[in-house]
Enzyme design. Sequence first.
Site, PDB file in Angstrom:
ATOM      1  CG  ASP A  17      -2.055  -0.910   1.087  1.00 37.56           C
ATOM      2  OD1 ASP A  17      -2.310  -1.506  -0.039  1.00 37.56           O
ATOM      3  OD2 ASP A  17      -2.913  -1.086   2.288  1.00 37.56           O
ATOM      4  CG  ASP A 136     -12.527  -4.530  -3.228  1.00 33.30           C
ATOM      5  OD1 ASP A 136     -11.455  -5.310  -3.442  1.00 33.30           O
ATOM      6  OD2 ASP A 136     -12.243  -3.151  -2.959  1.00 33.30           O
TER       7      ASP A 136
END
Lengths: 257, 193
Positions: A17, A136
């Site tokens: 990330d 997702d």
Amino acid sequence: MAKSDNMLTKRIVPCLDIKNGRTVKGVNFVDLRDAGDPVILAKQYADLGADELVFLDIAATLENRKTMHDMVLKVAEQVNIPFTVGGGISTVEDVDDLLHCGADKVSINSSAVKRPELINELSDKFGSQCVVVAIDAKQVNGEWLVHLAGGTIPTTIKLFEWAIEVEQRGAGEILFTSMNHDGTKAGFANEALAKLSELVNIPIIASGGAGNIQHFVDTFNIGKADAALAASVFHFGEIPILELKEALFNNGIPVRI
Amino acid sequence: MKLSIVNYGAGNIKSIQFAFQRLGHKAVLTDKPEEIINSDKVLFPGVGEASSAMLKLKQSGLDVLIPTLKQPVLGICLGMQLMCKHSEEGDTAGLGIFDVNVKRFSNKVKVPQMGWNTISNLKSELFKDIKEKEYMYLVHSYYAEACAESIAITDYELPYASALENDNFFGVQFHPEKSSKAGEQLLKNFLKL
């Protein structure tokens, strides 16, 4: 449908990330002078046997874009394994820029849900091999529903229907994250993964739930995943990549060692 | 050493330039015939769709130039496929440097093949110091059939040619620029040809 046996290996994919050009959440798997520098980390992961890397721009603001491009350029300059860049990508120009900086693939998520034609446009212009559609999804009352914005916004779109559509529109790969499993360290969503693999004929990357080595064995054997992505278990050295690959090999799963 | 990358607007060449940079060599992106002809080594990359890539080559006359080159030429991925006789992708006539056709994987396997697979039956100076069954990174939906000019074989659905050689022309289906140390070794070997 039974897939024929072949020697293509299963991929292990650490995910980093990124915010303002730096890794977030902390990384602590080896002695590094600067564990916040994505380029140093990426090189380290490549040397340790990672098969591919994913960089997710979690800030993904307009101001941040230049920083991200610089990072991609530096990673491409120094790292000799493939990598994907995701986060905030919504136009053909965004992708053109990232590929020009040396990214091998880009991952799109919410922007594909909002405007599915984007998948066609990207695959026509750059080839499906560089178009990863990230999905997702969360299982709600037995139904897998697609969620947006990092899993925070529910939609009424059904996971399996969406997966088939993104393949038809030209996605080269699907990165499936189960919101029910993400962060639990209790294993991947193998049932949903196996169904995805049955329904579409493009590679599936499993994401969400990695906690131990057996979870990876299961996601390849039971979940039929082509690749498995994880973050914290790699970043904090809980699962050393070489040890993981040896265990997979000993379980009869083809891996690059 | 003068190293040029054939520029015909087909795909991302940055990684190839960077891979040579890591080896201490500058690879120049060019579509100028004289510059390509006068290079010591020529790289012919390519990603994307075969018929549109072939069209771009034709528009710049590079389709005529490339088969006449005398120095070592390395086609990578779609570059290699365009050097073959014909591709099923867009029913495209290739440059015919390699006497082999390019076909699509069937749906018995996931398409594209994406990831690391082994190369074996290695038969070229290009693979010096690279071991049998070494892993290389591949991303492709079409493959060249195994043939007399195969210098490496990879198995995905069926054994196919993952590298080809004919005189000064070489082609690899995999991406040496993304294949870790083994890929680097191959690029070093190419520089020594």
